[in-house]
Design a protein around this motif. Structure first.
Motif, PDB file in Angstrom:
ATOM      1  N   SER A   1       0.835  -1.204   0.000  1.00 14.61           N
ATOM      2  CA  SER A   1       0.000   0.000   0.000  1.00 14.61           C
ATOM      3  C   SER A   1       0.866   1.249   0.000  1.00 14.61           C
ATOM      4  CB  SER A   1      -0.892   0.003   1.243  1.00 14.61           C
ATOM      5  OG  SER A   1      -1.593   1.226   1.347  1.00 14.61           O
TER       6      SER A   1
ATOM      7  N   SER B   1      -2.749   0.389   5.603  1.00 13.50           N
ATOM      8  CA  SER B   1      -3.492  -0.005   4.412  1.00 13.50           C
ATOM      9  C   SER B   1      -4.993   0.086   4.646  1.00 13.50           C
ATOM     10  CB  SER B   1      -3.136  -1.447   4.020  1.00 13.50           C
ATOM     11  OG  SER B   1      -3.993  -1.893   2.983  1.00 13.50           O
TER      12      SER B   1
ATOM     13  N   LEU C   1      -7.054  -1.572   3.207  1.00 11.01           N
ATOM     14  CA  LEU C   1      -7.571  -2.929   3.033  1.00 11.01           C
ATOM     15  C   LEU C   1      -7.416  -3.783   4.288  1.00 11.01           C
ATOM     16  CD1 LEU C   1      -6.244  -3.781  -0.544  1.00 11.01           C
ATOM     17  CD2 LEU C   1      -8.477  -2.874   0.112  1.00 11.01           C
TER      18      LEU C   1
ATOM     19  N   THR D   1      -9.292 -10.129   5.560  1.00 11.81           N
ATOM     20  CA  THR D   1      -8.174 -10.026   4.624  1.00 11.81           C
ATOM     21  C   THR D   1      -6.888 -10.554   5.241  1.00 11.81           C
ATOM     22  OG1 THR D   1      -9.173  -8.110   3.542  1.00 11.81           O
ATOM     23  CG2 THR D   1      -6.812  -8.414   3.235  1.00 11.81           C
TER      24      THR D   1
ATOM     25  N   ALA E   1      -4.307  -9.062  -1.732  1.00  7.90           N
ATOM     26  CA  ALA E   1      -4.974  -7.829  -2.093  1.00  7.90           C
ATOM     27  C   ALA E   1      -3.955  -6.700  -2.233  1.00  7.90           C
ATOM     28  CB  ALA E   1      -5.995  -7.451  -1.014  1.00  7.90           C
TER      29      ALA E   1
ATOM     30  N   ASP F   1      -3.670  -2.306  -2.854  1.00  7.68           N
ATOM     31  CA  ASP F   1      -4.408  -1.041  -2.950  1.00  7.68           C
ATOM     32  C   ASP F   1      -3.510   0.060  -3.486  1.00  7.68           C
ATOM     33  OD1 ASP F   1      -2.803  -0.612  -0.732  1.00  7.68           O
ATOM     34  OD2 ASP F   1      -4.293   0.644   0.264  1.00  7.68           O
TER      35      ASP F   1
END
Length: 332
Positions: free
Chosen positions: A306, A311, A313, A318, A329, A331
């Protein structure tokens, strides 16, 4: 580590974790190419909410851990931003100190690969976190399950907070923050405090113990020195090489080298703070220290992908997916 992990059992009606530490604006200056020292470099500048203590607190809140932050913020626009963004993430800010001076600023220069070259930390606002300010929050600390301290806090306040926590059976976890500030841990140990976990990198470990090597034998020896001084768990951060966790239990030293999780490096700022938050979230949900550290490793991987210090997320689902080797993931 599968969903759902057991819920966290609080001690009375109180946040499970109290974090006493720094909050500041992060200014990240990243070069667009190879760094050339002694001259100006083309680059980009971003700002975000930061501070070791604040970052740990926000990550914990995003991981569904009730968390109160004790820090000092200036009565200025930067302080307003930190309050707004931390509150939106779910951090309990009722116990902060507002000062008439400027909010702290952390300015880092990172290269085009996202690795830090140098950083300057202007944290004079933290002088407002005095031993008296800690005493005023005695009940909050005494009824937590874990107290997190970062060494941006003045030494007398660190010692007073640890005294309150230790007297109430609250685990004390300490982040050295930097080589110059790692002396705070030495002061805690010299005052007779028993610490649950400390989290130095190699340079901070050298400052604390005098052991300069990085071999397994060196790490074991340095950790053993801290165990003998009163630290139960020593978690040494090794950057891209992962981390080394040493436990002292029943008179024996148990160690594990924890490899870093695969991740695409965007910006490493805040990875250590996320790692610590993941570890604490794991402990509170009943994981042993090694399993909790592996959860922290996954939190660090999410963070370095990130551009933000924390982050957006980051959440428990997650994190568990990442720890179990499922979704990756991004971002940034």
């Amino acid at each position: 580590m599968t969903l759902p992990l057991p819920p966290i059992s609080p001690r009375v009606d109180n946040p499970a974790v109290v974090v006493i530490g720094g909050a500041n604006i992060d200014q990240k200056c990243q070069t667009l190419g190879t760094v050339v020292m002694g001259t100006s470099n083309p680059g980009a500048i971003r700002t975000s909410s930061g501070g070791v203590g604040r970052n740990v607190a926000e990550n914990l809140a995003r991981l569904d851990v009730t968390t109160a932050l004790v820090t000092a913020l200036g009565d200025d626009t930067d302080g307003d931003r930190l309050r707004c963004e931390s509150d939106a993430a779910g951090v309990d800010l009722r116990h902060i100190v507002v000062t008439p001076g400027s909010t702290g600023l952390y300015s880092a220069v990172v290269n085009d690969a996202g690795e830090m070259i140098i950083a300057i930390s202007a944290m004079q606002a933290m002088d407002a976190i005095s031993a008296a300010a800690v005493d005023a929050r005695r009940a909050l600390i005494a009824n937590a399950r874990i107290l997190v301290l970062d060494c941006n806090v003045p030494v007398e306040a660190l010692v007073r907070a640890a005294q309150i926590a230790s007297g109430s059976g609250v685990h004390v976890v300490v982040d050295p923050v930097s080589v110059p500030k790692a002396a705070g841990i030495s002061e805690l140990l010299a005052s007779g405090m028993a610490l649950h976990t400390v989290t130095p990198n190699l340079d901070e470990l050298h400052e604390l113990t005098g052991v300069a090597g990085s071999s397994r034998a060196d790490l074991c020896a340095a950790a053993a020195q801290l165990h003998a001084a009163g630290v139960a768990n020593v978690w040494i951060r090794l950057g891209v090489n992962g981390s080394f966790l040493s436990l002292s239990k029943d008179g024996a030293q148990r160690v594990e080298m924890i490899a870093a999780s695969p991740a695409t490096l965007v910006d490493a700022t805040g990875a250590g703070d996320a790692m610590l938050a993941g570890y604490i979230a794991g402990l509170l949900r009943g994981l042993d220290e090694f399993a909790a550290a592996r959860l922290g490793r996954a939190a660090a991987a999410i963070t370095i992908e990130s551009r933000e210090t924390v982050s957006p997320l980051m959440n428990l689902s997650t994190l568990l997916d990442r720890a179990n080797g499922h979704a990756e993931a991004h971002d940034g």
